[in-house]
Enzyme design. Structure first.
Site, PDB file in Angstrom:
ATOM      1  N   LYS A 125      11.975   5.537 -10.872  1.00 20.01           N
ATOM      2  CA  LYS A 125      10.685   4.865 -10.727  1.00 20.01           C
ATOM      3  C   LYS A 125       9.990   5.370  -9.478  1.00 20.01           C
ATOM      4  CE  LYS A 125       8.483   0.738  -9.695  1.00 20.01           C
ATOM      5  NZ  LYS A 125       8.506  -0.263  -8.696  1.00 20.01           N
TER       6      LYS A 125
ATOM      7  N   ASP B  48       9.706 -10.347   0.047  1.00 22.98           N
ATOM      8  CA  ASP B  48       8.963  -9.792  -1.091  1.00 22.98           C
ATOM      9  C   ASP B  48       9.522 -10.348  -2.396  1.00 22.98           C
ATOM     10  OD1 ASP B  48       7.209  -8.328  -2.597  1.00 22.98           O
ATOM     11  OD2 ASP B  48       8.147  -6.380  -2.217  1.00 22.98           O
TER      12      ASP B  48
ATOM     13  N   ALA C 168       5.037   2.083  -5.199  1.00 24.54           N
ATOM     14  CA  ALA C 168       4.000   2.288  -4.197  1.00 24.54           C
ATOM     15  C   ALA C 168       4.623   2.764  -2.896  1.00 24.54           C
ATOM     16  CB  ALA C 168       3.244   0.993  -3.966  1.00 24.54           C
ATOM     17  N   GLU C 169       5.817   2.294  -2.624  1.00 29.02           N
ATOM     18  CA  GLU C 169       6.392   2.559  -1.314  1.00 29.02           C
ATOM     19  C   GLU C 169       7.475   3.623  -1.356  1.00 29.02           C
ATOM     20  OE1 GLU C 169       8.743  -0.469   0.447  1.00 29.02           O
ATOM     21  OE2 GLU C 169       8.570   0.479   2.399  1.00 29.02           O
ATOM     22  N   ALA C 170       8.269   3.592  -2.413  1.00 30.47           N
ATOM     23  CA  ALA C 170       9.439   4.455  -2.447  1.00 30.47           C
ATOM     24  C   ALA C 170       9.557   5.125  -3.800  1.00 30.47           C
ATOM     25  CB  ALA C 170      10.686   3.620  -2.182  1.00 30.47           C
TER      26      ALA C 170
HETATM   27  N1  ADP Z   1      20.176  -0.833  -7.202  1.00 30.88           N
HETATM   28  C1  ADP Z   1      19.359  -0.760  -8.245  1.00 30.88           C
HETATM   29  N2  ADP Z   1      19.868  -0.734  -9.498  1.00 30.88           N
HETATM   30  C2  ADP Z   1      19.050  -0.649 -10.568  1.00 30.88           C
HETATM   31  N3  ADP Z   1      17.719  -0.585 -10.494  1.00 30.88           N
HETATM   32  C3  ADP Z   1      17.146  -0.606  -9.276  1.00 30.88           C
HETATM   33  C4  ADP Z   1      17.942  -0.692  -8.098  1.00 30.88           C
HETATM   34  N4  ADP Z   1      17.115  -0.698  -7.045  1.00 30.88           N
HETATM   35  C5  ADP Z   1      15.877  -0.614  -7.542  1.00 30.88           C
HETATM   36  N5  ADP Z   1      15.867  -0.569  -8.884  1.00 30.88           N
HETATM   37  C6  ADP Z   1      14.673  -0.489  -9.771  1.00 30.88           C
HETATM   38  O1  ADP Z   1      13.636   0.193  -9.108  1.00 30.88           O
HETATM   39  C7  ADP Z   1      12.515  -0.659  -8.887  1.00 30.88           C
HETATM   40  C8  ADP Z   1      11.891  -0.420  -7.520  1.00 30.88           C
HETATM   41  O2  ADP Z   1      12.862  -0.639  -6.494  1.00 30.88           O
HETATM   42  P1  ADP Z   1      12.556  -1.479  -5.192  1.00 30.88           P
HETATM   43  O3  ADP Z   1      13.748  -1.452  -4.313  1.00 30.88           O
HETATM   44  O4  ADP Z   1      12.070  -2.808  -5.605  1.00 30.88           O
HETATM   45  O5  ADP Z   1      11.413  -0.620  -4.485  1.00 30.88           O
HETATM   46  P2  ADP Z   1       9.819  -0.822  -4.338  1.00 30.88           P
HETATM   47  O6  ADP Z   1       9.627  -1.048  -2.882  1.00 30.88           O
HETATM   48  O7  ADP Z   1       9.214   0.440  -4.818  1.00 30.88           O
HETATM   49  O8  ADP Z   1       9.433  -2.010  -5.162  1.00 30.88           O
HETATM   50  C9  ADP Z   1      13.072  -2.050  -9.047  1.00 30.88           C
HETATM   51  O9  ADP Z   1      12.076  -2.963  -9.443  1.00 30.88           O
HETATM   52  C10 ADP Z   1      14.147  -1.850 -10.094  1.00 30.88           C
HETATM   53  O10 ADP Z   1      13.591  -1.833 -11.374  1.00 30.88           O
HETATM   54 MG    MG Z   2      10.220  -3.823  -5.567  1.00 31.96          MG
END
Ligand code: ADP
Ligand code: MG
Lengths: 221, 338
Positions: free
Chosen positions: A11, A127, A14-16
């Site tokens: 994915k 968040d 926006a941030e990562a």
């Molecule tokens: N450890 C993980 N295992 C499975 N999916 C993950 C994991 N971490 C993130 N994701 C998926 O990636 C998406 C974005 O990660 P997140 O850490 O929320 O970053 P952001 O700051 O971009 O929202 C999450 O909403 C989830 O769907």
């Molecule tokens: Mg997130």
């Protein structure tokens, strides 16, 4: 190099940018915070490094509070990237609208319990959205995305945290928002106790009423 | 509903320090847009004094607008007014004028939401259809986008508004409101001379942001006098705008909309424009800024939103025309969309 090549983009938020890979014989997620061209490099670097370091710390703390989070394997400050356990499952956001009313209720109550556990341990998620909660195959809820979180015991911080949960529900699950939030608060109350929950509820009301104007500096503090 | 060409709406804006009257045709041609700003001797807005100012200038602004539009008041089909959000005394003054006018002309009254109006005038003037809108002004800071019948809020300030934050700091820094140069513009000028980024709080919380900690820290450093004022102005802007930009980018990523609209009084700031343009490019979205004349609070946006409301069956009976100080955009039905 072979490992890098086997990365698969999960994915781009926006941030990562999140990618999936195999490391140490297990499925992992690599969350890399990308530079933002719009802000000064100095500010950008400090924001990204800060979040990269804090997110894993808070995730470990959350585990101690009894809240499931992905296990952290590696923190790469230089590249502002974190490697963590991959959770096979679905975001609460994807699930919520398709559940029966009673399943919805149960899920929201459980989410509320998790938030209550965090707050009782002085942890603020920062968040709380339904995209930052993953339900795995066994129905266990994992909280992720602690980059905006902090350690804070104050009522104000707890109130803002829950206010943000409510706002997130309103913007993505408009029709269910009110009921979902009520159930979140039920679960929350069950963990932190009635007295504390009432104080937090009052605080949320106050936050919602806050004026957007200050006319003089003194009126602000 | 088909309207004959000579249908007009007159809109009254009076949510804060401006009293404005605009006249729009039902097709969205703006025939007049006149305002008169209350400028306090010192300090920020004093709602009661601003309201007194509005009452004093109302007749003059109304007749100037009618003269400019060159229409007979009898041809006005509907009167609209900003019903909220805003400062109580100011809102009430505008509402009173609107009620009197509607009753005198015997035409319907439409109360419109001031924030929705900022978005709608931006869309009209930049030919934008379905944007993520960043509305930044002295009293409001929010990111909104249309989803399922309403504008939903994807980010907002938890405390003070962006324009308010900049203005308060500018005043503390001794900048004065001069003819034609608002406080924010004076601060922007100084900021371009800043060179060193001073470390200040950066507070994004979930989809929202908080500016009061940043303002307090910046004012404290200013009073200590260890930094150049230019550097502080620069650093304040960089931090505040970066925070606003971050929540805007989240909304763009979340909604996947392909247009970004910057509207409201702070939209005039070139640095803010540059940041948002960069974000829009990153997400393959078209970037638009509301033209200057329609950026600050104005009557034209109320008139145009009045047209949209009225032609979609919305009218406000006098007994329901009380002002709404905290009327949020996600509480407003916008039947003219989708
Ligand atoms: N450890 C993980 N295992 C499975 N999916 C993950 C994991 N971490 C993130 N994701 C998926 O990636 C998406 C974005 O990660 P997140 O850490 O929320 O970053 P952001 O700051 O971009 O929202 C999450 O909403 C989830 O769907
Ligand atoms: Mg997130």
């Amino acid at each position: 190099m072979a490992e890098v090549n086997s990365r698969q983009l999960l994915k781009k938020g926006a941030e990562a940018s999140l990618s999936r890979a195999e490391r140490y014989g297990r499925q992992v997620v690599i969350k890399a915070r990308l530079p933002k061209k719009y802000r000064p490099a100095e500010l950008d670097t400090s924001i990204r490094s800060y979040r990269t370091v804090h997110e894993p710390q808070l995730m470990n703390e959350a585990k101690k509070a009894g809240v499931a989070t992905p296990t952290i394997f590696l923190v790469d400050v230089k590249n502002t990237a974190v490697t963590m356990e991959f959770i096979e499952g679905k975001q609460v956001k994807q699930l919520l609208n398709y559940l029966s009313p009673s399943e919805q209720r149960e899920l929201c109550v459980r989410v509320g319990e998790l938030i209550g556990k965090l707050h009782a341990h002085g942890l603020i998620h920062g968040d709380l959205t339904t995209s930052n909660m993953i339900v795995n195959g066994e129905g266990k809820i994992f909280l992720i995305d602690f980059g905006l979180g902090e350690k804070n015991m104050e009522l104000e911080a707890k109130g803002v945290d829950l206010h943000l949960m409510k706002r997130a529900l309103q913007s993505t699950h408009y029709n269910l928002a009110e009921e979902c939030f009520e159930n979140v608060m039920k679960g929350y109350t069950a963990v932190v106790g009635k007295e504390e929950a009432e104080k937090v509820t009052e605080k949320i009301k106050e936050i919602e009423k806050r004026g957007r104007y200050i006319t003089k500096r003194q009126e602000e503090t | 509903m088909k309207e004959p060409e000579e249908a007009y709406c007159l809109g009254i804006e009076s949510t804060a320090d401006d009293f404005g009257v605009g006249i729009s045709t039902f097709q969205g041609e703006i025939l007049a847009n006149i305002s008169d700003a209350y400028i306090p001797e010192e300090g920020g807005i004093h709602p009661r004094e601003a309201a007194r100012h509005h009452a004093e200038v109302a007749d003059k602004v109304l007749s100037e607008a009618l003269t400019k539009a060159n229409i007979n008041p009898k041809t006005l089909r509907v009167i609209s007014f900003a019903q909220g959000p805003g400062l109580g005394p100011c809102l009430r003054t505008g509402a009173t004028v609107a009620r009197a006018l509607a009753s005198y002309l015997d035409v319907p009254l439409v109360g419109v939401n001031h924030s929705v109006a900022h978005i709608e005038i931006g869309k009209l003037k930049t030919c934008t259809r379905d944007p993520v809108a960043l509305y930044v002004s002295g009293g409001n800071t929010l990111v909104a986008a249309f989803e399922c019948g309403r504008y939903r809020i994807f980010g907002e300030t938890l405390d003070i508004a962006l324009g308010n934050c900049l203005d308060v700091f500018a005043r503390e820094a001794g900048l004065r409101h001069r003819q034609g140069l608002p406080l924010g513009a004076a601060l922007e000028q100084l900021a371009t001379k800043g060179e060193k980024l001073v470390s200040l709080p950066y507070t994004v919380k979930g989809m929202d942001l908080s500016l009061s900690g940043l303002l307090t820290a910046a004012v404290t450093l200013l009073q200590k006098g260890k930094h150049k004022v230019e550097d502080l102005c620069y650093s304040l802007q960089e931090n505040a705008f970066s925070m606003v930009a971050e929540v805007t980018e989240r909304a763009l990523a979340h909604t996947e909309k392909k247009e970004l609209l910057l509207t409201g009084g702070v939209a005039a700031n070139k640095r803010l424009q540059t940041m948002l343009k960069s974000i829009a490019e990153e997400h393959n979205a078209r970037f638009n800024v509301v033209p200057h004349e329609f950026a600050t609070d104005n009557g034209a946006m109320i008139a145009w939103t009045g047209v949209l409301s009225y032609t979609h069956g919305l009218v406000t009976p006098v007994e329901e025309s009380f002002v709404k100080l905290r009327w949020r955009v996600d509480k407003v039905d916008v039947p003219w969309l989708k």
